[in-house]
Enzyme design. Structure first.
Site, short mmCIF file in Angstrom:
data_model
loop_
_atom_site.label_atom_id
_atom_site.label_comp_id
_atom_site.label_asym_id
_atom_site.label_seq_id
_atom_site.Cartn_x
_atom_site.Cartn_y
_atom_site.Cartn_z
N GLU A 162 12.92 4.30 -7.66
CA GLU A 162 13.48 5.46 -7.12
C GLU A 162 12.66 7.01 -7.43
OE1 GLU A 162 15.67 4.41 -5.30
OE2 GLU A 162 16.69 2.74 -6.58
N GLN B 194 16.47 8.77 -44.68
CA GLN B 194 16.56 10.18 -43.55
C GLN B 194 16.18 9.25 -42.29
OE1 GLN B 194 15.30 12.92 -45.96
NE2 GLN B 194 17.80 13.13 -46.34
N GLY C 43 1.45 -1.36 0.46
CA GLY C 43 0.21 0.04 0.21
C GLY C 43 0.98 1.38 0.05
C1 LIG Z 1 11.91 -3.35 -10.71
C2 LIG Z 1 12.01 -3.18 -9.28
C3 LIG Z 1 12.90 -2.79 -8.30
C4 LIG Z 1 11.95 -2.52 -7.25
N1 LIG Z 1 13.49 -2.52 -6.25
C5 LIG Z 1 12.97 -1.38 -4.67
C6 LIG Z 1 13.70 -1.49 -3.72
O1 LIG Z 1 14.96 -2.28 -3.42
N2 LIG Z 1 13.28 -1.27 -2.94
C7 LIG Z 1 11.96 -0.17 -2.81
O2 LIG Z 1 11.55 0.00 -0.92
N3 LIG Z 1 11.48 -0.83 -3.03
C8 LIG Z 1 11.45 -1.26 -4.68
N4 LIG Z 1 10.24 -1.17 -6.15
C9 LIG Z 1 9.10 -0.40 -5.73
C10 LIG Z 1 9.41 1.04 -6.15
O3 LIG Z 1 10.00 1.88 -5.96
C11 LIG Z 1 7.79 1.35 -6.84
O4 LIG Z 1 7.30 0.57 -7.37
C12 LIG Z 1 7.34 2.99 -7.45
O5 LIG Z 1 8.56 4.37 -6.13
C13 LIG Z 1 6.20 3.58 -7.58
O6 LIG Z 1 5.63 2.58 -6.73
P1 LIG Z 1 4.50 2.15 -6.61
O7 LIG Z 1 4.73 0.82 -7.85
O8 LIG Z 1 3.47 2.04 -5.80
O9 LIG Z 1 3.41 2.84 -7.78
P2 LIG Z 1 1.80 3.73 -7.67
O10 LIG Z 1 2.61 4.85 -6.48
O11 LIG Z 1 1.28 2.89 -6.72
O12 LIG Z 1 2.28 4.85 -8.56
C14 LIG Z 1 1.30 4.14 -9.61
C15 LIG Z 1 1.20 4.83 -11.09
O13 LIG Z 1 0.71 5.95 -10.36
C16 LIG Z 1 0.75 7.45 -10.40
N5 LIG Z 1 1.78 8.85 -8.94
C17 LIG Z 1 1.13 8.13 -8.34
N6 LIG Z 1 0.80 9.56 -7.18
C18 LIG Z 1 0.86 10.31 -8.07
C19 LIG Z 1 0.90 11.52 -7.90
N7 LIG Z 1 0.84 12.41 -7.06
N8 LIG Z 1 0.61 12.47 -8.63
C20 LIG Z 1 1.31 12.04 -10.50
N9 LIG Z 1 0.82 10.75 -10.41
C21 LIG Z 1 1.11 9.90 -9.33
C22 LIG Z 1 2.76 7.01 -10.69
O14 LIG Z 1 3.64 7.50 -11.17
C23 LIG Z 1 2.53 5.74 -11.57
O15 LIG Z 1 2.63 5.89 -12.84
C24 LIG Z 1 11.02 -1.86 -6.99
C25 LIG Z 1 10.22 -1.92 -8.35
C26 LIG Z 1 10.22 -2.48 -9.51
C27 LIG Z 1 9.24 -2.27 -10.27
#
Ligand SMILES: Cc1cc2nc3c(=O)[nH]c(=O)nc-3n(C[C@H](O)[C@H](O)[C@H](O)COP(=O)(O)OP(=O)(O)OC[C@H]3O[C@@H](n4cnc5c(N)ncnc54)[C@H](O)[C@@H]3O)c2cc1C
Length: 379
Positions: free
Chosen positions: A357, A272, A126
């Site tokens: 990140e 091109q 979450g």
């Molecule tokens: C290959 C991989 C390796 C990873 N490694 C790590 C790790 O080592 N450690 C760790 O802690 N995490 C890790 N992660 C997790 C990663 O950091 C998260 O997936 C990332 O921070 C995004 O969070 P989420 O997936 O929950 O997406 P969400 O936060 O649910 O976002 C989904 C979409 O909504 C958009 N969004 C969300 N909020 C907003 C906003 N306020 N305004 C505009 N758009 C918004 C986002 O940009 C995205 O497009 C990893 C993920 C992957 C895929």
């Protein structure tokens, strides 16, 4: 370390990448597995302590030199490069900046030498972009803290010895170093990722894990403002260079192919419309590399603009990496869509950079905020 020694390190990284990583990167990706011998060789070469000062057993590279090493490794294998991002930049870099002398003494040299592997456990089911909403909890118990929760998508968690964990006590975020051997720590491997497939991603379960108070980083309540921001700054700088690496690799793929492949009786590189893709990629790679270098110089000088420059570099570099790798697939046509050529793997790896990140949207929000503050005319 002398200037000659430093340029030797970069030359060694390029050679290591070309001879040890590039020939095996497709296999690591296919098997979703980075073998121990690769991690051991990275450690033996000192790369796992690339940016750690020599006093702690690292190579003591400055941000620009670290960038060159990251580009070399990342061009050959994105999963191996991810080890530099997570272990070296995020975990060791954050400890270096924020941990107490005692905590540094406990872990930093072992991380620099690669005797212990570190990972960064922030995200949860979450809590992704909204990292401050983590549900993993901690409570004080005598001389220790007790942690409970479940982290998700944690790169290298399945093989890591140390976990940099963000937890919250009723909205007060704090960060801890958790050891794999502490009772109550379990990891559950995850597979099926688009890219970074060989990074041993796992979920991390923390079930009444008792962590000594000395493993708290930077004090109670410092988890988000200090620790996560510091970790993300290191991580974003590394990812910015990862974008340059993938875009450069894509450029070399498209140029090599376009100057060999013939259709309609001529090399496709003379068309091109193909030249436009090559020209845009040459330009974008050069621009991204300069943004990374500028951020690196500001980080080295601890300049006030270093964070903003790093965010801009990460955003631009991951955006152009996506574009460059997509164009490489396009130039290679059917071969670009086939795993017999690296273009399709580069394309998958580049997409990941726009998510990790901090997603591109999150970087855009931060950059726009800087824009409003710096460039709004006074009424
Ligand atoms: C290959 C991989 C390796 C990873 N490694 C790590 C790790 O080592 N450690 C760790 O802690 N995490 C890790 N992660 C997790 C990663 O950091 C998260 O997936 C990332 O921070 C995004 O969070 P989420 O997936 O929950 O997406 P969400 O936060 O649910 O976002 C989904 C979409 O909504 C958009 N969004 C969300 N909020 C907003 C906003 N306020 N305004 C505009 N758009 C918004 C986002 O940009 C995205 O497009 C990893 C993920 C992957 C895929």
């Amino acid at each position: 370390m002398s200037d000659t020694d430093r340029s030797d390190v970069i030359a060694r990284a390029r050679l290591f990448a070309e001879t040890e990583l590039a020939p095996r990167a497709a296999e690591f990706d296919r098997d979703e597995f980075l073998p121990q011998d690769v991690i051991k060789k990275m450690a033996e070469q000192g790369f796992l302590g690339a940016s750690i000062p020599t006093a702690w057993g690292g190579l003591g590279l400055d941000p620009l030199e670290y960038g060159d090493v990251t580009e070399a490794i990342g061009k050959a294998c994105a999963s191996t490069r991810a080890l530099l991002t997570v272990h070296t930049s995020i975990v060791a870099g954050t400890l270096l900046d924020l941990a107490s002398k005692r905590l540094k003494g406990k872990y930093l040299a072992a991380l620099a030498r690669g005797e212990k592997i570190g990972c960064f456990a922030l995200s949860e089911e979450g809590a992704g972009s909204d990292a401050a909403s983590v549900a993993t909890s901690y409570i004080r118990k005598g001389d220790s803290f007790v942690l409970n929760g479940r982290k998700k998508w944690i790169s290298f968690a399945d093989i890591a010895d140390l976990f940099l964990v963000l937890a919250s006590d009723n909205g007060v975020p704090s960060a801890f170093i958790v050891e794999r051997d502490m009772p109550g720590v379990r990891t559950w491997p995850m597979s099926g990722f688009l890219g970074n497939r060989a990074t041993h991603i796992a979920e991390v379960e923390l079930d009444d894990v008792e962590v000594p108070a000395e493993n708290l980083i930077a004090g109670i309540g410092a988890g988000f403002g200090f620790v996560v921001n510091t970790a993300l700054l290191h991580g974003r700088y590394s990812i910015a260079w990862a974008g340059v690496a993938l875009a450069q690799a894509a450029l070399e793929e498209m140029c090599s192919y376009a100057t060999r492949r013939e259709q309609f009786g001529v090399k496709i590189g003379t068309q091109q419309l193909v030249q436009k893709m090559v020209a845009d990629t040459v330009t974008n790679v050069a621009a991204a590399r300069e943004l990374c270098r500028s951020a690196g110089r500001s980080l080295a000088q601890r300049h006030a603009d270093a964070t903003t420059e790093t965010i801009i570099a990460k955003y631009f570099s991951s955006t152009i990496a996506q574009r460059a790798t997509s164009d490489a697939v396009q130039v290679l046509g059917g071969n670009g869509c086939w795993s017999g050529y690296p273009a399709e793997r580069l394309f998958r790896e580049a997409k990941i950079l726009e998510i990790i990140e901090g997603t591109s949207q999150l970087q855009q929000i931060l950059i726009a905020d800087v824009g409003y503050k710096k460039f709004s005319r006074k009424a």
